[in-house]
Design a protein around this motif. Structure first.
Motif, PDB file in Angstrom:
ATOM      1  N   SER A  23     -12.149 -12.642  -5.857  1.00 46.56           N
ATOM      2  CA  SER A  23     -11.060 -13.304  -6.567  1.00 46.56           C
ATOM      3  C   SER A  23     -11.126 -14.806  -6.305  1.00 46.56           C
ATOM      4  CB  SER A  23      -9.706 -12.747  -6.099  1.00 46.56           C
ATOM      5  OG  SER A  23      -8.653 -13.293  -6.851  1.00 46.56           O
ATOM      6  N   GLY A  24     -11.403 -15.566  -7.355  1.00 44.27           N
ATOM      7  CA  GLY A  24     -11.503 -17.013  -7.197  1.00 44.27           C
ATOM      8  C   GLY A  24     -12.586 -17.432  -6.217  1.00 44.27           C
ATOM      9  N   GLY A  25     -13.679 -16.648  -6.189  1.00 46.10           N
ATOM     10  CA  GLY A  25     -14.791 -16.962  -5.294  1.00 46.10           C
ATOM     11  C   GLY A  25     -14.632 -16.434  -3.881  1.00 46.10           C
ATOM     12  N   GLU A  26     -13.509 -15.792  -3.569  1.00 42.00           N
ATOM     13  CA  GLU A  26     -13.252 -15.266  -2.227  1.00 42.00           C
ATOM     14  C   GLU A  26     -13.402 -13.745  -2.208  1.00 42.00           C
ATOM     15  OE1 GLU A  26     -12.707 -16.994   0.409  1.00 42.00           O
ATOM     16  OE2 GLU A  26     -11.996 -18.962  -0.238  1.00 42.00           O
ATOM     17  N   ASN A  27     -14.069 -13.224  -1.179  1.00 42.34           N
ATOM     18  CA  ASN A  27     -14.178 -11.777  -1.016  1.00 42.34           C
ATOM     19  C   ASN A  27     -12.824 -11.192  -0.606  1.00 42.34           C
ATOM     20  OD1 ASN A  27     -16.875 -12.067  -1.524  1.00 42.34           O
ATOM     21  ND2 ASN A  27     -17.540 -11.659   0.574  1.00 42.34           N
ATOM     22  N   VAL A  28     -12.421 -10.141  -1.280  1.00 40.63           N
ATOM     23  CA  VAL A  28     -11.202  -9.423  -0.900  1.00 40.63           C
ATOM     24  C   VAL A  28     -11.593  -7.991  -0.542  1.00 40.63           C
ATOM     25  CG1 VAL A  28      -8.899  -8.659  -1.598  1.00 40.63           C
ATOM     26  CG2 VAL A  28      -9.806 -10.835  -2.457  1.00 40.63           C
ATOM     27  N   TYR A  29     -11.172  -7.560   0.645  1.00 42.24           N
ATOM     28  CA  TYR A  29     -11.463  -6.209   1.115  1.00 42.24           C
ATOM     29  C   TYR A  29     -10.177  -5.381   0.989  1.00 42.24           C
ATOM     30  CZ  TYR A  29     -15.533  -8.595   2.972  1.00 42.24           C
ATOM     31  OH  TYR A  29     -16.677  -9.345   3.099  1.00 42.24           O
ATOM     32  N   PRO A  30     -10.111  -4.445   0.036  1.00 41.97           N
ATOM     33  CA  PRO A  30      -8.879  -3.695  -0.188  1.00 41.97           C
ATOM     34  C   PRO A  30      -8.312  -3.014   1.050  1.00 41.97           C
ATOM     35  CG  PRO A  30     -10.352  -3.370  -2.031  1.00 41.97           C
ATOM     36  CD  PRO A  30     -11.122  -4.147  -0.999  1.00 41.97           C
ATOM     37  N   ALA A  31      -9.161  -2.552   1.943  1.00 41.67           N
ATOM     38  CA  ALA A  31      -8.649  -1.862   3.136  1.00 41.67           C
ATOM     39  C   ALA A  31      -7.730  -2.753   3.956  1.00 41.67           C
ATOM     40  CB  ALA A  31      -9.821  -1.371   3.989  1.00 41.67           C
ATOM     41  N   GLU A  32      -8.036  -4.042   4.006  1.00 44.74           N
ATOM     42  CA  GLU A  32      -7.182  -4.979   4.743  1.00 44.74           C
ATOM     43  C   GLU A  32      -5.808  -5.080   4.075  1.00 44.74           C
ATOM     44  OE1 GLU A  32      -7.139  -9.680   6.158  1.00 44.74           O
ATOM     45  OE2 GLU A  32      -8.531  -9.005   4.590  1.00 44.74           O
ATOM     46  N   VAL A  33      -5.794  -5.138   2.754  1.00 46.60           N
ATOM     47  CA  VAL A  33      -4.543  -5.232   2.009  1.00 46.60           C
ATOM     48  C   VAL A  33      -3.751  -3.930   2.158  1.00 46.60           C
ATOM     49  CG1 VAL A  33      -3.513  -5.745  -0.238  1.00 46.60           C
ATOM     50  CG2 VAL A  33      -5.727  -6.764   0.386  1.00 46.60           C
ATOM     51  N   GLU A  34      -4.430  -2.812   2.094  1.00 50.21           N
ATOM     52  CA  GLU A  34      -3.770  -1.509   2.235  1.00 50.21           C
ATOM     53  C   GLU A  34      -3.125  -1.364   3.602  1.00 50.21           C
ATOM     54  OE1 GLU A  34      -7.110   0.396  -0.763  1.00 50.21           O
ATOM     55  OE2 GLU A  34      -7.169   0.848   1.382  1.00 50.21           O
ATOM     56  N   GLU A  35      -3.811  -1.837   4.640  1.00 49.24           N
ATOM     57  CA  GLU A  35      -3.240  -1.753   5.981  1.00 49.24           C
ATOM     58  C   GLU A  35      -1.978  -2.594   6.080  1.00 49.24           C
ATOM     59  OE1 GLU A  35      -4.361  -2.412  10.675  1.00 49.24           O
ATOM     60  OE2 GLU A  35      -5.876  -1.800   9.234  1.00 49.24           O
ATOM     61  N   ALA A  36      -1.989  -3.777   5.486  1.00 51.10           N
ATOM     62  CA  ALA A  36      -0.800  -4.631   5.500  1.00 51.10           C
ATOM     63  C   ALA A  36       0.353  -3.958   4.752  1.00 51.10           C
ATOM     64  CB  ALA A  36      -1.121  -5.988   4.886  1.00 51.10           C
ATOM     65  N   LEU A  37       0.061  -3.327   3.627  1.00 52.58           N
ATOM     66  CA  LEU A  37       1.095  -2.622   2.870  1.00 52.58           C
ATOM     67  C   LEU A  37       1.669  -1.453   3.660  1.00 52.58           C
ATOM     68  CD1 LEU A  37      -0.359  -2.542  -0.760  1.00 52.58           C
ATOM     69  CD2 LEU A  37       1.877  -3.440  -0.088  1.00 52.58           C
ATOM     70  N   PHE A  38       0.814  -0.764   4.391  1.00 52.55           N
ATOM     71  CA  PHE A  38       1.246   0.415   5.141  1.00 52.55           C
ATOM     72  C   PHE A  38       2.286   0.048   6.197  1.00 52.55           C
ATOM     73  CE2 PHE A  38       0.964   3.849   8.234  1.00 52.55           C
ATOM     74  CZ  PHE A  38       0.947   4.965   7.417  1.00 52.55           C
ATOM     75  N   ALA A  39       2.289  -1.198   6.636  1.00 52.15           N
ATOM     76  CA  ALA A  39       3.254  -1.634   7.650  1.00 52.15           C
ATOM     77  C   ALA A  39       4.672  -1.732   7.087  1.00 52.15           C
ATOM     78  CB  ALA A  39       2.831  -2.983   8.230  1.00 52.15           C
ATOM     79  N   HIS A  40       4.832  -1.742   5.770  1.00 59.63           N
ATOM     80  CA  HIS A  40       6.164  -1.786   5.157  1.00 59.63           C
ATOM     81  C   HIS A  40       6.844  -0.426   5.378  1.00 59.63           C
ATOM     82  CE1 HIS A  40       9.368  -1.962   2.187  1.00 59.63           C
ATOM     83  NE2 HIS A  40       9.160  -3.273   2.070  1.00 59.63           N
ATOM     84  N   PRO A  41       8.071  -0.411   5.822  1.00 59.06           N
ATOM     85  CA  PRO A  41       8.724   0.863   6.169  1.00 59.06           C
ATOM     86  C   PRO A  41       8.899   1.832   5.010  1.00 59.06           C
ATOM     87  CG  PRO A  41      10.290  -0.981   6.228  1.00 59.06           C
ATOM     88  CD  PRO A  41       8.923  -1.575   6.112  1.00 59.06           C
ATOM     89  N   ALA A  42       8.848   1.344   3.767  1.00 58.47           N
ATOM     90  CA  ALA A  42       9.026   2.240   2.623  1.00 58.47           C
ATOM     91  C   ALA A  42       7.722   2.834   2.122  1.00 58.47           C
ATOM     92  CB  ALA A  42       9.705   1.490   1.474  1.00 58.47           C
ATOM     93  N   VAL A  43       6.591   2.328   2.599  1.00 51.08           N
ATOM     94  CA  VAL A  43       5.286   2.720   2.048  1.00 51.08           C
ATOM     95  C   VAL A  43       4.689   3.892   2.818  1.00 51.08           C
ATOM     96  CG1 VAL A  43       2.915   1.959   1.624  1.00 51.08           C
ATOM     97  CG2 VAL A  43       4.838   0.422   1.129  1.00 51.08           C
ATOM     98  N   ALA A  44       4.372   4.962   2.100  1.00 59.53           N
ATOM     99  CA  ALA A  44       3.705   6.124   2.697  1.00 59.53           C
ATOM    100  C   ALA A  44       2.193   6.037   2.544  1.00 59.53           C
ATOM    101  CB  ALA A  44       4.209   7.414   2.047  1.00 59.53           C
ATOM    102  N   GLU A  45       1.733   5.611   1.367  1.00 60.16           N
ATOM    103  CA  GLU A  45       0.308   5.463   1.096  1.00 60.16           C
ATOM    104  C   GLU A  45       0.110   4.294   0.143  1.00 60.16           C
ATOM    105  OE1 GLU A  45      -2.200   9.216   0.675  1.00 60.16           O
ATOM    106  OE2 GLU A  45      -0.239   9.880  -0.020  1.00 60.16           O
ATOM    107  N   ALA A  46      -1.075   3.698   0.197  1.00 61.80           N
ATOM    108  CA  ALA A  46      -1.386   2.606  -0.724  1.00 61.80           C
ATOM    109  C   ALA A  46      -2.874   2.577  -1.000  1.00 61.80           C
ATOM    110  CB  ALA A  46      -0.941   1.268  -0.149  1.00 61.80           C
TER     111      ALA A  46
END
Length: 504
Positions: free
Chosen positions: A407-430
């Motif tokens: 994205s915009g020349g930067e590598n994005v690793y979805p697993a990192e984003v998913e882990e951050a989302l999982f820390a939200h108390p309402a999120v069961a899976e992402a």
């Protein structure tokens, strides 16, 4: 006995500990002596049907003692065992049967409709209610005196063909030798201290290499007891742990998240559990901490079907300090992180995981092109996974190469984003995938499953991620869904999510 492979294990175990319980299923206990007798009878009947060294025998059905009995009988004859994912359709199963060249199929009655749709011809053995012209598994396994079987089998002989999940394209048949399986068991017994009194819960599907070779086979080798669950159910899992005093279990992220969400989580007696082991995908640290705060030892490992499967493991003594790490290379294997030119990447630099050792596949069945692409000239297996090695040699899995987007020349690793989302108390899976964008090339699209009764306001997840991730890593779309599509082994089918059309 001339059988140096897995086919010789029941006889050896029956000699050492005949009355010890090998398997428990639905309240029925099967001793090691029983396994030896039944597997030998099965092998005799298979031989009468023309099965011999090198032939392929397939199994289709949920977890069952018959899975292990069929496997050992197949290996007694020097034949090759082909476990199949019973959740697949008839065309998918038909492809694997044709590709493997299997001539005999053992199947569960729940799969009868699928089996009836197969073109055949196959020798069919039903676990119950056989149709005309088919054989009855229980009759084969329980009646008559078997002829002695002493087929020579070498450790380097082929033992299994395991079909990969097939999340993209046709599945490949990963070949595993008896030596691959044995060395993985050795690695597991070093990492987990498996004992002869182990009570192991087999809760993940046995057609998946982790349940088979990370738990059932090491437990059998040591003379412990495997408690078999036909399918995953968090409430049944609690019952079995308490009833049988389970000491060890393996699961994937979705299973452990489901288990911790149960109303029984806080009060259930889990005191017998000595080791919880997770794999299949990176485990969110927040989930690991949930278990550690409950006083449980939670160890993560990393591996693939092609490495039988263990490549790295985080032992109990490091499980708190290094939570989130997949550990260090297993005892009898080597692992390194490589740049695209296959030179070793320095500490802290993301690169592809390469594995070498006696647990690594010799290649893919009837696919020399895929075998050549997966193995370097000097014998390193190319995993297709991206990881970082730290200064202590611990591996942290970043993502699959094919899941990464730019994205915009930067590598994005979805697993990192998913882990951050999982820390939200309402999120069961992402699950996060990349989607095309005219300005940035690609941007993130997140699919989120909420915890029961939870809700999120518009923009809430974006705001939650702002303090945790760089702006370019934050998905531009968040879609709340009831469930995520998964493979039979519990992995999320990201290819299906990528292809899903945008709503309205």
């Amino acid at each position: 006995m001339r059988n140096a492979g897995l086919g010789g294990w029941p006889a050896r175990r029956a000699q050492m500990s005949p009355q010890r319980t090998a398997f428990v299923l639905a309240g029925r206990s099967v001793s090691y002596a029983d396994v030896h007798r039944r597997a030998t009878r099965l092998a005799s009947r298979m031989r009468e049907e023309g099965i011999g060294a090198g032939d392929r025998v397939a199994y289709l059905g949920p977890n069952h003692v018959a899975f292990a009995e069929t496997m050992f009988a197949t290996h007694l004859l020097g034949a090759v065992f082909v476990p199949l994912n019973f959740r697949l359709t008839a065309p998918e199963i038909g492809y694997m049967l044709r590709h493997s060249g299997a001539s005999l199929l053992v199947y569960d009655p729940g799969c009868a409709q699928t089996v009836r749709a197969l073109p055949g011809p196959y020798t069919l053995v039903a676990l119950g209610s056989p149709a005309p012209g088919e054989h009855d598994f229980e009759t084969w396994a329980s009646r008559g005196e078997p002829d002695p079987i002493d087929v020579p089998v070498a450790l380097d002989d082929l033992a299994l063909i395991l079909y990969t999940s097939g999340t993209t394209g046709s599945p490949k048949g990963a070949m595993l030798s008896h030596a691959n399986l044995v060395w993985n068991c050795f690695n597991m017994m070093v990492g987990v201290d498996v004992t002869s009194t182990e009570v192991t819960l087999i809760s993940a599907p046995l057609f998946h290499v982790a349940a088979l070779n990370q738990t059932l086979l090491p437990t059998f080798l040591k003379g412990g007891t495997s408690v078999i669950m036909p399918s995953w159910d968090a409430e049944v899992c609690y019952d079995l742990i308490e009833k049988h005093r389970v000491t060890w279990m393996f699961g994937v992220t979705t299973m452990f998240a489901d288990f911790a969400r149960s109303p029984r989580w806080a009060e259930a007696d889990l005191s017998s559990l000595r080791t919880l082991m997770a794999g299949g995908a990176a485990i969110p640290v927040a989930l690991i901490r949930t278990y550690q705060e409950r006083g449980l030892v939670f160890c993560q490992g990393y591996g693939l079907t092609e490495t039988a499967p263990g490549a790295t493991f985080l032992e109990a003594g490091e499980s708190v300090r290094k939570a989130g790490s997949a550990g260090v290379p297993v005892f009898f294997s080597s692992v390194r992180v490589a740049r695209p030119d296959l030179t070793t990447a320095p500490v802290g630099e993301p690169g592809e995981v390469l594995i070498q050792g006696p647990n690594v596949t010799p290649g893919y069945w009837r696919d020399p092109q895929a075998s050549a692409a997966a193995l370097t000239e000097d014998g390193w297996f190319r995993s297709g996974d991206i990881a970082i090695m730290d200064e202590e040699g611990h591996l942290s899995i970043v993502d699959r190469i094919k899941d990464m987007y730019i994205s915009g020349g930067e590598n994005v690793y979805p697993a990192e984003v998913e882990e951050a989302l999982f820390a939200h108390p309402a999120v069961a899976e992402a699950a996060v995938v990349g989607m095309a964008d005219q300005r940035w090339g690609e941007v993130g699209r997140a699919f989120v499953v909420l915890r029961p009764g939870a809700g999120v306001a518009p923009g809430e997840l974006t705001g939650f991620l702002r303090s945790r991730l760089a702006k370019y890593k934050i998905p531009v779309r968040f879609e709340i869904v009831d469930a995520l599509p998964k493979t039979g082994s519990g992995k999320i089918r990201k290819s299906e999510l990528r292809d899903r059309p945008l709503p309205g």
